[in-house]
Scaffold this motif. Structure first.
Motif, PDB file in Angstrom:
ATOM      1  N   ASP A  31     -38.052  64.392-111.602  1.00 13.33           N
ATOM      2  CA  ASP A  31     -36.873  65.565-111.768  1.00 13.33           C
ATOM      3  C   ASP A  31     -35.395  65.163-111.659  1.00 13.33           C
ATOM      4  OD1 ASP A  31     -39.164  67.142-111.384  1.00 13.33           O
ATOM      5  OD2 ASP A  31     -38.542  67.909-109.572  1.00 13.33           O
ATOM      6  N   ARG A  32     -34.702  65.721-112.431  1.00 10.43           N
ATOM      7  CA  ARG A  32     -33.006  65.087-112.720  1.00 10.43           C
ATOM      8  C   ARG A  32     -32.271  65.660-111.693  1.00 10.43           C
ATOM      9  NH1 ARG A  32     -30.526  65.467-118.003  1.00 10.43           N
ATOM     10  NH2 ARG A  32     -28.919  64.018-116.768  1.00 10.43           N
ATOM     11  N   PHE A  33     -32.619  66.723-111.132  1.00  8.62           N
ATOM     12  CA  PHE A  33     -31.774  67.712-109.924  1.00  8.62           C
ATOM     13  C   PHE A  33     -32.570  68.163-109.030  1.00  8.62           C
ATOM     14  CE2 PHE A  33     -29.729  67.840-114.315  1.00  8.62           C
ATOM     15  CZ  PHE A  33     -28.755  67.142-114.035  1.00  8.62           C
ATOM     16  N   GLN A  34     -32.121  68.071-107.953  1.00  5.27           N
ATOM     17  CA  GLN A  34     -32.706  68.708-106.614  1.00  5.27           C
ATOM     18  C   GLN A  34     -31.645  69.008-105.673  1.00  5.27           C
ATOM     19  OE1 GLN A  34     -36.933  67.518-105.509  1.00  5.27           O
ATOM     20  NE2 GLN A  34     -36.152  65.566-105.976  1.00  5.27           N
ATOM     21  N   THR A  35     -31.796  70.204-104.888  1.00  5.33           N
ATOM     22  CA  THR A  35     -30.756  70.527-104.030  1.00  5.33           C
ATOM     23  C   THR A  35     -31.417  70.601-102.603  1.00  5.33           C
ATOM     24  OG1 THR A  35     -29.736  71.554-105.701  1.00  5.33           O
ATOM     25  CG2 THR A  35     -28.962  72.062-103.438  1.00  5.33           C
ATOM     26  N   LEU A  36     -30.635  70.021-101.627  1.00  6.32           N
ATOM     27  CA  LEU A  36     -30.975  70.270-100.277  1.00  6.32           C
ATOM     28  C   LEU A  36     -29.909  71.220 -99.476  1.00  6.32           C
ATOM     29  CD1 LEU A  36     -32.588  69.517 -97.768  1.00  6.32           C
ATOM     30  CD2 LEU A  36     -31.186  67.597 -97.659  1.00  6.32           C
ATOM     31  N   LEU A  37     -30.318  72.214 -99.200  1.00  2.00           N
ATOM     32  CA  LEU A  37     -29.383  73.132 -98.606  1.00  2.00           C
ATOM     33  C   LEU A  37     -29.414  73.140 -97.031  1.00  2.00           C
ATOM     34  CD1 LEU A  37     -29.890  76.547-100.441  1.00  2.00           C
ATOM     35  CD2 LEU A  37     -28.188  74.656-100.888  1.00  2.00           C
ATOM     36  N   GLY A  38     -28.293  73.290 -96.311  1.00  7.91           N
ATOM     37  CA  GLY A  38     -28.147  72.988 -94.783  1.00  7.91           C
ATOM     38  C   GLY A  38     -26.738  72.946 -94.267  1.00  7.91           C
ATOM     39  N   ILE A  39     -26.607  73.696 -93.059  1.00 10.77           N
ATOM     40  CA  ILE A  39     -25.315  73.756 -92.535  1.00 10.77           C
ATOM     41  C   ILE A  39     -24.978  72.090 -91.961  1.00 10.77           C
ATOM     42  CG2 ILE A  39     -25.563  76.325 -92.111  1.00 10.77           C
ATOM     43  CD1 ILE A  39     -26.045  75.431 -89.129  1.00 10.77           C
ATOM     44  N   THR A  40     -23.785  72.473 -91.756  1.00 10.14           N
ATOM     45  CA  THR A  40     -22.945  71.222 -90.857  1.00 10.14           C
ATOM     46  C   THR A  40     -23.779  70.912 -89.571  1.00 10.14           C
ATOM     47  OG1 THR A  40     -20.697  71.524 -91.885  1.00 10.14           O
ATOM     48  CG2 THR A  40     -21.083  69.865 -90.081  1.00 10.14           C
ATOM     49  N   GLY A  41     -24.266  69.559 -89.533  1.00 10.32           N
ATOM     50  CA  GLY A  41     -24.979  69.434 -88.057  1.00 10.32           C
ATOM     51  C   GLY A  41     -26.505  69.622 -88.387  1.00 10.32           C
TER      52      GLY A  41
END
Length: 277
Positions: A31-41
């Protein structure tokens, strides 16, 4: 080379195990693109560290600026103490591009100040990529700008092996070819000196100097030394010296470029003389 192995007193928890598994699976799938979401900390850096451990591939981490890049580099050094984590950012502390103000007919010359330590870290990063597989490079977005050909850079090096013949004169010429300066008094980064049958070189990417002792044309000893005290730190079996600049090229390629430049010069002069006539 040691495999990537995370050193941490914590283990993945919460949503991290699933995120690590899915990210690692996506990389292996191509996969060329993946996104990891998450707030600071929320542990995103740790999650990526565990992904690197799962994937076992050299990794480039791009940060939007030098400050965040330095923070990430320090975090990854803690996660991977047995692997190489390098920092690659612009080496300018100050940069003023050239400019012209037509209203006052004023020309402002380009001015810049280079940070020597950051320059060393840049060389350390490129040397590590050629010497090892377990490398993580943390860079700012300025890393997208070209540094020349990796093949040309890798081809311009000096290799010294204990017990193998390599004439001192050849080693000196080779160092000059790859942009090292000879200085018999002040041995600083990017310079070398010769004393009798002994060659001392301070690689552009190191914080230590290397003393190469000869017996005739044979390399007898290679010593790693403290540049300030002269204390012997270790004795090496071989030494690889990479170029003192990223902008290095082979003699053949340089000769071809000079021929092309001279040919274009003659063409332009012919055009100019034709216009003058």
């Amino acid at each position: 080379m040691p495999p990537f192995a995370v050193t941490s007193e914590f283990q993945p928890s919460g949503d991290q195990p699933e995120a690590i598994a899915r990210l690692a699976e996506g990389i292996k799938r191509g996969d060329r693109f993946q996104t990891l979401l998450g707030i600071t900390g929320s542990g995103k850096s740790a999650t990526i560290a565990w992904v690197i451990e799962q994937v076992q591939k050299p990794t480039l981490v791009l940060a939007p600026n030098k400050a965040l890049g330095a923070q990430l580099a320090n975090e990854f050094r803690q996660f991977f103490p047995d692997n190489r984590v390098e920092y690659f950012v612009s080496y300018y502390d100050y940069y003023q591009p050239e400019a012209y103000i037509p209203q006052t007919d004023t020309y402002i010359e380009k001015e810049s100040t280079i940070n020597d330590e950051i320059d060393r870290l840049r060389h350390s990063a490129t040397a590590a990529l050629l010497a090892r597989d377990d490398v993580i490079i943390v860079a700012s977005v300025s890393a997208i700008y070209g540094l020349g050909s990796p093949e040309q850079y890798e081809g311009q090096l000096l290799r010294l092996v204990r017990g193998v013949e390599l004439p001192l004169d050849f080693a000196v010429r080779r160092l000059v070819d790859i942009q090292y300066e000879r200085n018999e008094v002040n041995l600083i980064r990017g310079r070398f000196r010769v004393r009798g049958d002994t060659l001392e070189v301070f690689p552009a990417y190191e914080e230590t100097i290397y003393r190469v002792e000869y017996f005739g044309d044979e390399v007898e000893r290679i010593l790693k030394m403290n540049p300030v005290t002269g204390e012997i730190i270790d004795e090496e079996r071989e030494l690889w010296v990479y170029p003192a600049t990223h902008y290095v090229t082979s003699r053949d390629r340089l000769d071809r470029a000079l021929v092309g430049i001279e040919q274009e010069l003659h063409e332009r002069l012919a055009i100019r003389h034709g216009n003058d006539a």
